[in-house]
Design an enzyme around this catalytic site. Structure first.
Site, PDB file in Angstrom:
ATOM      1  N   GLY A   1       0.798  -1.232   0.000  1.00 45.92           N
ATOM      2  CA  GLY A   1       0.000   0.000   0.000  1.00 45.92           C
ATOM      3  C   GLY A   1       0.828   1.278   0.000  1.00 45.92           C
TER       4      GLY A   1
ATOM      5  N   ASN B   1      12.294  -7.394  -9.642  1.00 44.91           N
ATOM      6  CA  ASN B   1      11.123  -7.103  -8.827  1.00 44.91           C
ATOM      7  C   ASN B   1      10.792  -8.290  -7.930  1.00 44.91           C
ATOM      8  OD1 ASN B   1       8.325  -6.206  -8.069  1.00 44.91           O
ATOM      9  ND2 ASN B   1       8.843  -4.535  -9.440  1.00 44.91           N
TER      10      ASN B   1
ATOM     11  N   LYS C   1      15.789  -4.040  -5.948  1.00 49.64           N
ATOM     12  CA  LYS C   1      15.150  -3.275  -7.012  1.00 49.64           C
ATOM     13  C   LYS C   1      16.070  -2.154  -7.506  1.00 49.64           C
ATOM     14  CE  LYS C   1      10.336  -1.859  -7.462  1.00 49.64           C
ATOM     15  NZ  LYS C   1       9.247  -1.159  -6.741  1.00 49.64           N
TER      16      LYS C   1
ATOM     17  N   GLU D   1       2.250   2.862  -2.252  1.00 50.31           N
ATOM     18  CA  GLU D   1       2.007   3.777  -3.367  1.00 50.31           C
ATOM     19  C   GLU D   1       0.878   4.747  -3.035  1.00 50.31           C
ATOM     20  OE1 GLU D   1       3.491   0.787  -4.046  1.00 50.31           O
ATOM     21  OE2 GLU D   1       5.047   2.152  -4.724  1.00 50.31           O
TER      22      GLU D   1
ATOM     23  N   ASP E   1      10.999   4.694  -5.598  1.00 46.67           N
ATOM     24  CA  ASP E   1      10.208   3.465  -5.451  1.00 46.67           C
ATOM     25  C   ASP E   1      11.113   2.233  -5.406  1.00 46.67           C
ATOM     26  OD1 ASP E   1       8.043   1.722  -5.243  1.00 46.67           O
ATOM     27  OD2 ASP E   1       7.744   1.602  -7.406  1.00 46.67           O
TER      28      ASP E   1
HETATM   29 CA    CA Z   1       6.658   0.038  -4.484  1.00 47.31          CA
END
Ligand code: CA
Length: 715
Positions: free
Chosen positions: A214, A428, A368, A216, A341
């Site tokens: 959550g 990812n 990432k 984002e 991110d």
């Molecule tokens: Ca993310």
């Protein structure tokens, strides 16, 4: 090979005698404690001893990463470099959901357990494919709006006769492994907030561990442990300080107050700051530690989060806690003051590596942010880090301090910046695999840049996507050559990475950038599906494709393998989706949504799955469509609200193809969907909280423009 054959014969004779299969582990050290065959195998018969011995339990795939070390490596080798050419479909099952399928199927004593989108659970006879039971938690489809990256689910955990699934709406549910009936259900999140769960629960010492997503939208991340029998909360570890400044009465309180809070400059945003624990959770029985990754900052743009230069612990960090109490032990922050991110939630894998002549207990992560980290898992001390894909936000990691040698321009404070990796990551959630016989980690990797620009007018919008970025940068150029150049910048590859040398031994390129998770076997093979709809076995020594099967649909999940009666099976969930197919469909194979399938292979398998029926929607008649909307304003409103699910410039085909949607031809119908939520039962809620009727009409005008251009390009 010999042991496999022997066990196979033994199992076959047991079945012939009508005794069903053994409930115990069948080879390796565990064979000595072999449980006597029972008339009826107990469903979900998994306990602590069995999980600890999972590495030598060749026949089964007991937990999502196969063992607690999460290496996703099977000692099975009936399917090997010499025999893989004869691999064929043993059986298949088509599901009733058509979005991303991310689960790794478990196989326990002849029963295969898997999940699909919308958190549905299925149990099959693992040999024949006969459906034994299914369970639908009936998640309110409106919750789909709160799932940044598709309504996916990555699988179940099984323990002492129960199957555990975490539903998208935040429930943790225990099911009877034999019947699929609910034993207990508990809500693990504040459901009024934009939390979702997509990860698989893990069982450690009788507790069910589960996090959530959550970041984002704006939530506060944490990992919870529940008693597996009662469903009662045992402990919870928060990854960001309480925004109200108070203690939570949780094992994270002390370290958050003493270590994390001072790194939040201007304070923690009221929405929670992010740091959600949405994927990897790994357990080390020897050290009694649980390792997990915390997600990105919320909002993405650090300038909107913490008022300047500060690390914002424990965002984008790997955290180690005591498995019994949840007490903090150590942390390593991969991306201080994350503004891109860069979640640190990717696969955390344990191994013992010989480094400088001495065995070291390490954990490994292809983060990432593009760096591959080897960390001493007892202390959290960084041993080595090297970029496995190009990285422009940092040139290297300083081993002494553990901090990135960062490129300040990449923080897009004053000007937009093209940064690699993209929010999709160098890697990812797609699981990696480790072949200990070769010392290689197989990484499903991506090379992708992303244009970051701050939104100067950013204001938190309660419950909505809150990146702090100017998303209009995601609008696509109309120039064909420019589009082709953009596509060419997005690359997918399978990398065989030597974690000691911190270097690739081989790299096999894919056709597209968003591909599947990986599984390795002692048969010298690496299995991986791809965006094009192929399920492929690669030679793990060279990266050469030895076998390929057209599954007719994109693959993102990781495979598993098991053996019954001396026959090895490989199971894979097919069904394309996740973040990239939603937000960047323009860069991926042009395919409509199709139902996911479970496909199980064996040597000599002769099953065939029917070809998908290709539906071509008729061309939309736009001749008489008129709108008073302002398409330029619509471009901005579309990219601020719609593009993360419907792709840049409405180029998406998954949710659904808006450029060819009859809804855009009728103003009332469009408004009913966009503002009033007439399709909320399909996951499209009404946006009246964030959009005015004028915004809606502007967006319609913009999509109609895009649709006309797309039609002209095709004519
Ligand atoms: Ca993310």
């Amino acid at each position: 090979m010999r042991a496999t054959v022997t066990v196979g014969l033994a199992a076959a004779s047991l079945m012939l005698a009508g005794l069903a299969q053994s409930a115990g582990a069948e080879t390796g050290p565990a064979a000595a404690q072999k449980v006597a065959p029972k008339a009826v195998a107990k469903a979900g018969n998994v306990d602590a001893a069995r999980l600890l011995a999972a590495g030598s339990d060749n026949q089964n795939w007991l937990i999502t990463g196969r063992t607690y070390a999460d290496q996703r490596f099977s000692p099975l080798k009936q399917i090997n470099t010499a025999t893989v050419g004869k691999l064929g479909l043993a059986w298949h099952h088509e599901f009733d959901t058509d979005r991303g399928q991310e689960a790794t199927p478990l196989e326990i004593d002849g029963v295969l357990y898997t999940t699909t989108t919308w958190s549905k659970v299925f149990a099959f006879d693992a040999r024949t494919g006969k459906l034994l039971w299914s369970f639908d938690p009936k998640v309110d489809k409106a919750r789909g709006f709160k799932a940044c990256c598709d309504v996916v689910n990555r699988g179940v955990a099984v323990w002492k006769g129960k199957v555990y699934v975490a539903a998208l709406d935040g429930r943790l549910i225990a099911l009877d492994a034999k019947t699929g009936k609910t034993a207990w259900s508990t809500v693990t999140v504040d459901q009024s907030k934009p939390y979702t769960i997509t990860g698989a629960p893990r069982i450690v010492k009788g507790k069910v561990l589960i996090g959530n997503g959550g970041s984002e939208y704006g939530v506060r991340g944490y990992l919870s442990a529940y008693d597996a029998v009662t469903g009662k909360l045992a402990w919870r570890f928060y990854t960001t300080p309480n925004p109200e400044g108070k203690a939570d009465g949780a094992p994270s309180d002390k370290v958050l107050a003493g270590v994390a809070r001072p790194t939040w400059g201007g304070g923690v945003p009221a929405s929670g700051g992010g740091g959600t624990v949405w994927e990897s959770i790994t357990y080390d029985p020897e050290l009694n530690l649980v390792y997990f990754g915390a997600g990105n900052g919320s909002p993405w743009n650090a300038q909107n989060r913490s008022d300047g230069h500060s690390d914002n612990l424990f965002l984008s960090s790997i955290i180690a806690v005591n498995a019994d109490t949840g007490a903090y032990v150590w942390h390593y922050q991969a991306t201080p003051d994350d503004t891109w991110d860069y979640d640190a939630t990717q696969h955390i894998m344990l191994a013992t590596l010989t480094i400088d002549g001495a065995p070291r207990k390490v954990l490994m992560q292809a983060n990432k942010n593009g760096f591959f980290y080897v960390i001493d898992r007892a202390t959290g001390h960084l041993i080595s880090a090297k970029n496995y894909v190009p990285t422009t936000w940092a040139s290297s990691i300083d081993i002494k301090t553990g901090r990135p040698v960062a490129n300040e321009d990449a923080r897009y404070r004053d000007a937009p910046a093209l940064v690699t990796p993209a929010p999709y990551g160098g890697h990812n959630w797609q699981p990696m695999a480790f072949d200990p016989t070769q010392g290689l980690v197989f990484i499903p990797a991506m090379e992708a840049p992303y244009g970051y620009a701050k939104d100067p007018a950013f204001k938190t919008r309660d419950g909505a996507w809150n990146s702090g970025l100017d998303m209009a940068l995601g609008a696509l150029p109309s120039d064909k050559a420019q589009m082709a150049a953009m596509k060419a910048m997005l690359k997918g590859e399978l990398i065989a990475w030597d974690p000691i040398k911190q270097a690739a031994r081989w790299t096999t390129p894919h056709d597209s950038f968003w591909n599947a998770g990986v599984m390795a076997t002692a048969g010298g093979l690496v299995f991986q599906g791809d965006a094009e709809g192929k399920f492929v076995a690669y030679d793990s020594r060279t990266g050469k494709a030895l076998w390929s099967y057209d599954v007719g649909e994109g693959v993102i999940a990781g495979a598993s393998t098991y053996s019954i009666g001396g026959q090895q099976y490989v199971a894979i969930m097919t069904g394309y989706g996740g973040a990239a197919p939603l937000a960047a469909h323009w860069a991926l194979p042009d395919r409509p949504r199709q139902n996911g399938r479970l496909m199980v292979f064996k040597i000599g398998g002769a099953d065939t799955a029917p070809a998908y029926v290709k539906f071509t929607a008729p061309k939309l008649d736009l001749a008489k469509v008129a709108t008073p909307g302002d398409a330029k304003a619509g471009l901005l409103a579309f990219h601020a609200n719609c593009s993360v699910c419907h792709s840049g410039s409405a180029s998406g085909r998954y949710l659904p193809n808006l450029r060819n949607s009859p809804m855009i031809t009728v103003p009332e119908a469009f408004k009913a969907v966009v503002l009033d939520g007439s399709l909320k039962d399909y996951g499209m809620i009404g946006f009246s909280k964030w959009l005015s009727p004028k915004d809606s009409e502007d967006i319609r005008a913009y999509i109609v423009d895009e649709a006309r251009q797309a039609q002209a390009a095709k004519d």
